[in-house]
Design a protein around this motif. Structure first.
Motif, PDB file in Angstrom:
ATOM      1  N   PHE A   1       8.399  22.443  -5.407  1.00 32.09           N
ATOM      2  CA  PHE A   1       7.225  21.874  -4.732  1.00 32.09           C
ATOM      3  C   PHE A   1       7.131  20.371  -5.003  1.00 32.09           C
ATOM      4  CE2 PHE A   1       4.666  26.111  -4.977  1.00 32.09           C
ATOM      5  CZ  PHE A   1       5.515  26.662  -4.020  1.00 32.09           C
ATOM      6  N   LEU A   2       7.320  19.989  -6.276  1.00 34.31           N
ATOM      7  CA  LEU A   2       7.165  18.584  -6.648  1.00 34.31           C
ATOM      8  C   LEU A   2       8.277  17.720  -6.059  1.00 34.31           C
ATOM      9  CD1 LEU A   2       6.004  19.005 -10.350  1.00 34.31           C
ATOM     10  CD2 LEU A   2       4.644  18.114  -8.445  1.00 34.31           C
ATOM     11  N   ILE A   3       9.500  18.235  -6.050  1.00 33.15           N
ATOM     12  CA  ILE A   3      10.604  17.487  -5.434  1.00 33.15           C
ATOM     13  C   ILE A   3      10.358  17.335  -3.941  1.00 33.15           C
ATOM     14  CG2 ILE A   3      13.047  17.626  -4.776  1.00 33.15           C
ATOM     15  CD1 ILE A   3      13.633  18.672  -7.564  1.00 33.15           C
ATOM     16  N   ASN A   4       9.864  18.399  -3.310  1.00 34.32           N
ATOM     17  CA  ASN A   4       9.551  18.332  -1.885  1.00 34.32           C
ATOM     18  C   ASN A   4       8.490  17.263  -1.615  1.00 34.32           C
ATOM     19  OD1 ASN A   4       9.809  19.415   0.850  1.00 34.32           O
ATOM     20  ND2 ASN A   4       7.723  20.148   0.563  1.00 34.32           N
ATOM     21  N   GLY A   5       7.460  17.229  -2.457  1.00 36.92           N
ATOM     22  CA  GLY A   5       6.424  16.214  -2.307  1.00 36.92           C
ATOM     23  C   GLY A   5       6.948  14.816  -2.575  1.00 36.92           C
ATOM     24  N   ALA A   6       7.785  14.675  -3.621  1.00 40.12           N
ATOM     25  CA  ALA A   6       8.354  13.363  -3.946  1.00 40.12           C
ATOM     26  C   ALA A   6       9.283  12.875  -2.844  1.00 40.12           C
ATOM     27  CB  ALA A   6       9.111  13.434  -5.279  1.00 40.12           C
ATOM     28  N   ALA A   7      10.050  13.799  -2.244  1.00 40.36           N
ATOM     29  CA  ALA A   7      10.939  13.421  -1.142  1.00 40.36           C
ATOM     30  C   ALA A   7      10.134  12.937   0.057  1.00 40.36           C
ATOM     31  CB  ALA A   7      11.819  14.609  -0.752  1.00 40.36           C
ATOM     32  N   SER A   8       9.023  13.609   0.344  1.00 39.19           N
ATOM     33  CA  SER A   8       8.156  13.167   1.433  1.00 39.19           C
ATOM     34  C   SER A   8       7.572  11.800   1.130  1.00 39.19           C
ATOM     35  CB  SER A   8       7.020  14.177   1.661  1.00 39.19           C
ATOM     36  OG  SER A   8       7.517  15.414   2.115  1.00 39.19           O
ATOM     37  N   ALA A   9       7.163  11.596  -0.131  1.00 42.98           N
ATOM     38  CA  ALA A   9       6.611  10.304  -0.533  1.00 42.98           C
ATOM     39  C   ALA A   9       7.657   9.202  -0.388  1.00 42.98           C
ATOM     40  CB  ALA A   9       6.124  10.371  -1.977  1.00 42.98           C
ATOM     41  N   PHE A  10       8.878   9.484  -0.832  1.00 42.82           N
ATOM     42  CA  PHE A  10       9.948   8.488  -0.721  1.00 42.82           C
ATOM     43  C   PHE A  10      10.214   8.137   0.737  1.00 42.82           C
ATOM     44  CE2 PHE A  10      14.523   7.769  -0.010  1.00 42.82           C
ATOM     45  CZ  PHE A  10      14.649   6.542  -0.650  1.00 42.82           C
ATOM     46  N   SER A  11      10.333   9.156   1.581  1.00 39.67           N
ATOM     47  CA  SER A  11      10.643   8.889   2.988  1.00 39.67           C
ATOM     48  C   SER A  11       9.535   8.105   3.667  1.00 39.67           C
ATOM     49  CB  SER A  11      10.916  10.207   3.732  1.00 39.67           C
ATOM     50  OG  SER A  11       9.760  10.999   3.809  1.00 39.67           O
ATOM     51  N   THR A  12       8.278   8.343   3.266  1.00 37.78           N
ATOM     52  CA  THR A  12       7.191   7.614   3.903  1.00 37.78           C
ATOM     53  C   THR A  12       7.179   6.139   3.508  1.00 37.78           C
ATOM     54  OG1 THR A  12       5.662   8.311   2.154  1.00 37.78           O
ATOM     55  CG2 THR A  12       5.711   9.627   4.151  1.00 37.78           C
ATOM     56  N   ILE A  13       7.618   5.832   2.274  1.00 38.78           N
ATOM     57  CA  ILE A  13       7.751   4.427   1.888  1.00 38.78           C
ATOM     58  C   ILE A  13       8.799   3.753   2.762  1.00 38.78           C
ATOM     59  CG2 ILE A  13       8.510   2.863   0.041  1.00 38.78           C
ATOM     60  CD1 ILE A  13       7.326   4.805  -1.968  1.00 38.78           C
ATOM     61  N   ILE A  14       9.907   4.460   2.974  1.00 43.77           N
ATOM     62  CA  ILE A  14      10.983   3.897   3.777  1.00 43.77           C
ATOM     63  C   ILE A  14      10.577   3.810   5.252  1.00 43.77           C
ATOM     64  CG2 ILE A  14      13.448   4.059   4.301  1.00 43.77           C
ATOM     65  CD1 ILE A  14      12.715   3.660   1.362  1.00 43.77           C
ATOM     66  N   TYR A  15       9.668   4.684   5.691  1.00 43.17           N
ATOM     67  CA  TYR A  15       9.205   4.628   7.074  1.00 43.17           C
ATOM     68  C   TYR A  15       8.599   3.266   7.395  1.00 43.17           C
ATOM     69  CZ  TYR A  15       9.722   9.343   9.013  1.00 43.17           C
ATOM     70  OH  TYR A  15      10.226  10.491   9.552  1.00 43.17           O
ATOM     71  N   ALA A  16       7.863   2.690   6.459  1.00 44.23           N
ATOM     72  CA  ALA A  16       7.272   1.371   6.691  1.00 44.23           C
ATOM     73  C   ALA A  16       8.380   0.338   6.919  1.00 44.23           C
ATOM     74  CB  ALA A  16       6.398   0.978   5.509  1.00 44.23           C
ATOM     75  N   ILE A  17       9.467   0.450   6.139  1.00 45.84           N
ATOM     76  CA  ILE A  17      10.606  -0.443   6.331  1.00 45.84           C
ATOM     77  C   ILE A  17      11.247  -0.177   7.685  1.00 45.84           C
ATOM     78  CG2 ILE A  17      12.872  -1.101   5.437  1.00 45.84           C
ATOM     79  CD1 ILE A  17      11.876  -0.319   2.655  1.00 45.84           C
ATOM     80  N   GLY A  18      11.360   1.110   8.044  1.00 45.67           N
ATOM     81  CA  GLY A  18      11.942   1.467   9.332  1.00 45.67           C
ATOM     82  C   GLY A  18      11.151   0.894  10.493  1.00 45.67           C
ATOM     83  N   GLY A  19       9.815   0.942  10.403  1.00 44.47           N
ATOM     84  CA  GLY A  19       8.986   0.372  11.456  1.00 44.47           C
ATOM     85  C   GLY A  19       9.198  -1.120  11.589  1.00 44.47           C
ATOM     86  N   TYR A  20       9.347  -1.813  10.457  1.00 49.06           N
ATOM     87  CA  TYR A  20       9.592  -3.260  10.490  1.00 49.06           C
ATOM     88  C   TYR A  20      10.957  -3.557  11.123  1.00 49.06           C
ATOM     89  CZ  TYR A  20      10.683  -7.974   8.890  1.00 49.06           C
ATOM     90  OH  TYR A  20      11.066  -9.285   8.838  1.00 49.06           O
TER      91      TYR A  20
ATOM     92  N   MET B   1       7.699   8.226  -8.673  1.00 50.63           N
ATOM     93  CA  MET B   1       7.670   8.183  -7.220  1.00 50.63           C
ATOM     94  C   MET B   1       6.242   8.060  -6.713  1.00 50.63           C
ATOM     95  SD  MET B   1       9.836   8.252  -4.721  1.00 50.63           S
ATOM     96  CE  MET B   1       8.801   7.022  -3.944  1.00 50.63           C
ATOM     97  N   GLN B   2       5.327   8.748  -7.375  1.00 48.85           N
ATOM     98  CA  GLN B   2       3.930   8.680  -6.966  1.00 48.85           C
ATOM     99  C   GLN B   2       3.357   7.281  -7.189  1.00 48.85           C
ATOM    100  OE1 GLN B   2       1.750  11.964  -8.757  1.00 48.85           O
ATOM    101  NE2 GLN B   2       3.493  13.322  -8.446  1.00 48.85           N
ATOM    102  N   VAL B   3       3.722   6.654  -8.306  1.00 47.43           N
ATOM    103  CA  VAL B   3       3.257   5.297  -8.583  1.00 47.43           C
ATOM    104  C   VAL B   3       3.784   4.326  -7.526  1.00 47.43           C
ATOM    105  CG1 VAL B   3       3.406   3.359 -10.198  1.00 47.43           C
ATOM    106  CG2 VAL B   3       2.996   5.676 -11.056  1.00 47.43           C
ATOM    107  N   LEU B   4       5.064   4.452  -7.197  1.00 52.46           N
ATOM    108  CA  LEU B   4       5.662   3.580  -6.191  1.00 52.46           C
ATOM    109  C   LEU B   4       5.000   3.758  -4.832  1.00 52.46           C
ATOM    110  CD1 LEU B   4       9.472   3.867  -7.067  1.00 52.46           C
ATOM    111  CD2 LEU B   4       7.938   1.932  -7.515  1.00 52.46           C
ATOM    112  N   LEU B   5       4.639   4.998  -4.505  1.00 53.11           N
ATOM    113  CA  LEU B   5       3.980   5.255  -3.224  1.00 53.11           C
ATOM    114  C   LEU B   5       2.624   4.561  -3.164  1.00 53.11           C
ATOM    115  CD1 LEU B   5       3.829   6.694  -0.498  1.00 53.11           C
ATOM    116  CD2 LEU B   5       2.877   8.678  -1.688  1.00 53.11           C
ATOM    117  N   VAL B   6       1.866   4.652  -4.252  1.00 56.98           N
ATOM    118  CA  VAL B   6       0.551   4.000  -4.292  1.00 56.98           C
ATOM    119  C   VAL B   6       0.709   2.486  -4.153  1.00 56.98           C
ATOM    120  CG1 VAL B   6      -1.462   3.523  -5.736  1.00 56.98           C
ATOM    121  CG2 VAL B   6      -0.526   5.837  -5.630  1.00 56.98           C
TER     122      VAL B   6
END
Length: 498
Positions: free
Chosen positions: A49-68, A236-241
């Motif tokens: 569960f936690l890896i799944n959540g961390a993977a989602s968090a990581f991908s969402t950080i990269i999504y901002a880069i992808g949008g740019y 990963m959670q800290v980086l997302l925040v």
């Protein structure tokens, strides 16, 4: 539905076509990856569960880069192709990792998929947003129909991918997911002239080989870094925040440069994005608590027909497919008559349905279980019906909100910002789901022991969603007045100019 679809521009139609195989791939991964980590890689439910959540968090950080990158560097349409190629490569790597049981390679595949989807997944909605004027009354129905196409792909994938994985192996499931992305690329290349007139400014500029080389190096570095980060949940959670804070700061700075009229609408978009976070915490229960409740505490047959409990995730898109065309037609008719509900009110009603979804499942778990601690699949069917209604009113209109409330030159960045809020939801959802995770053991799971845990958990989630729905109802009128004030100011400016 065919009338509502036929009235849309060609760009919309192409995006609807390519999004189906893309979602067949993406939700094929979603359907089996958490169970794969538990069953094949030997992880505990809580770690998965936690890896799944961390993977989602990581991908969402990269999504901002992808949008740019899509808006400013390589263009939306190039991002679509490159991102899908990356997804193919990482899914094949994940397939190989599954075949040899390698956790490190599996983490690289999962992280690489997140990086590649950051480039690809926002591109269709970005192009659709650019195909409409802000005041086009087709836009709500367009995004509702688009959401239906997403869910057709996800529904089929959530049914067949677990069956393939269980009948053959998880490697086969990941390989077939990769083939769907190949089809996405082929269709887009064959019909790319349908979107030749739209895109970001970068789409109409030439890109040199040096830029492509730097992009490849950057994506590779991000993938390797992500494969380590997703196994370190707290970091990963800290980086997302931090990423969310940076994106929020940029959003505010962009907003300050806009007119007072535009700023009001952007404030509303921020509030509605905040409400969306709550919805996605509930939505992210699907691959965790809802799926494992189906495994541990639901009878694996309905009306005498056996089913794979992991495939119950397909109930959500099934209801989306049924309900989307009805809502699309309803939106167009009520908008034409000037009787359409405001966006804030739609969000509030959607949250009420989400609350009902978990409250009814809690009721079934508390009062309708048999002597073995299992309930009828009817309760999951009903839960996904309510959740689907809520999803159409909140998530399906989430992109429509941005298309209507945010300036065109900020669409790509704001889609990335929106995805960061989804990452926060995924992290919170994963941490909540840990409380109902079954401890790792060699023996079979006792359904009578897990039943009261799930029942209590779903009750608390349902009550929390209901409280949020009340808050959304109380603020809906004020938020709508901000939107209306902005529109009145725009009309005044236009009249003065004439």
């Amino acid at each position: 539905m065919s009338i509502a679809f036929s009235r849309q521009p060609s760009a919309f139609k192409l995006m609807c076509i390519i999004i189906m195989p893309a979602m067949l791939s993406m939700y094929g991964l979603v359907a089996i990856v958490t169970v794969f980590m538990v069953n094949d890689l030997g992880m505990s439910e809580s770690d998965a569960f936690l890896i799944n959540g961390a993977a989602s968090a990581f991908s969402t950080i990269i999504y901002a880069i992808g949008g740019y990158l899509a808006d400013k560097v390589i263009g939306v349409k190039r991002s679509l192709i490159i991102g899908n190629l990356g997804i193919v490569v990482t899914l094949l790597l994940l397939s190989y990792a599954a075949s040899i049981g390698s956790i490190p390679l599996a983490m690289i595949g999962i992280a690489g998929g997140g990086v590649s989807r950051a480039l690809a997944n926002n591109c269709p909605s970005n192009l659709i947003s650019k195909a409409y004027n802000k005041d086009d009354n087709r836009i709500d129905s367009a995004f509702t129909l688009y959401y239906m196409m997403i869910n057709i792909g996800s529904c089929v994938s959530l049914i067949i991918t677990p069956i393939i994985a269980h009948k053959y192996n998880y490697a086969a499931g990941f390989s077939i997911a990769a083939l769907w992305n190949v089809l996405t690329i082929v269709i887009y290349l064959a019909k790319r002239n349908w979107v030749k007139e739209i895109g970001s400014p970068a789409d109409f500029e030439k890109i040199n080989f040096r830029t492509y080389g730097l992009l490849l190096l950057g994506l590779t570095a991000l993938t390797l870094a992500g494969s380590w980060l997703i196994t370190h949940y707290e970091l990963m959670q800290v980086l997302l925040v931090i990423a969310l804070g940076v994106a929020f700061t940029f959003f505010i700075n962009y907003m300050r440069k806009e007119s007072k009229a535009q700023q009001k609408k952007m404030i509303v978009s921020l509030v509605l994005l905040g409400f969306s976070v709550i919805f996605f915490i509930l939505y992210k229960q699907m691959p965790t608590s809802l799926t494992f409740f189906a495994i541990h505490n639901t009878r694996h047959e309905f009306l005498g027909i056996p089913f794979d409990p992991v495939s119950t995730q397909a109930l959500n898109p099934f209801w989306i497919i049924i309900l989307s065309p009805l809502l699309a037609i309803f939106y167009e008719k009520t908008s034409a008559n000037g009787k359409g509900a405001s966006l804030p009110l739609k969000f509030a009603v959607g949250m009420i349905f989400c609350s009902l979804a978990f409250l009814c499942l809690s009721y079934g778990a508390y009062f309708m279980a048999d002597a073995e601690g299992r309930v009828s699949a009817f309760w999951l069917i009903l839960t996904h019906l309510f959740q689907g209604l809520g999803e159409l009113l909140i998530s399906a209109l989430g992109i429509s909100v941005l298309a209507q409330l945010v300036p065109n030159h900020m669409i790509g960045f704001t889609l990335g910002f929106r995805t960061l809020t989804l990452g926060i939801s995924a992290v919170i959802a994963a941490n909540l789901a840990v409380y109902i995770a079954v401890p790792k053991s060699a023996g079979a799971v006792d359904s009578l022991q897990t039943l009261p845990v799930y029942a209590s958990y779903f009750l608390k989630v349902g009550i929390g969603a209901f409280v949020m729905a009340l808050l959304m109802l109380f603020t809906a009128k004020k938020l709508d007045s901000l939107i209306q004030d902005r529109e009145q100011e725009e009309e005044t400016v236009a009249e003065t100019a004439n």
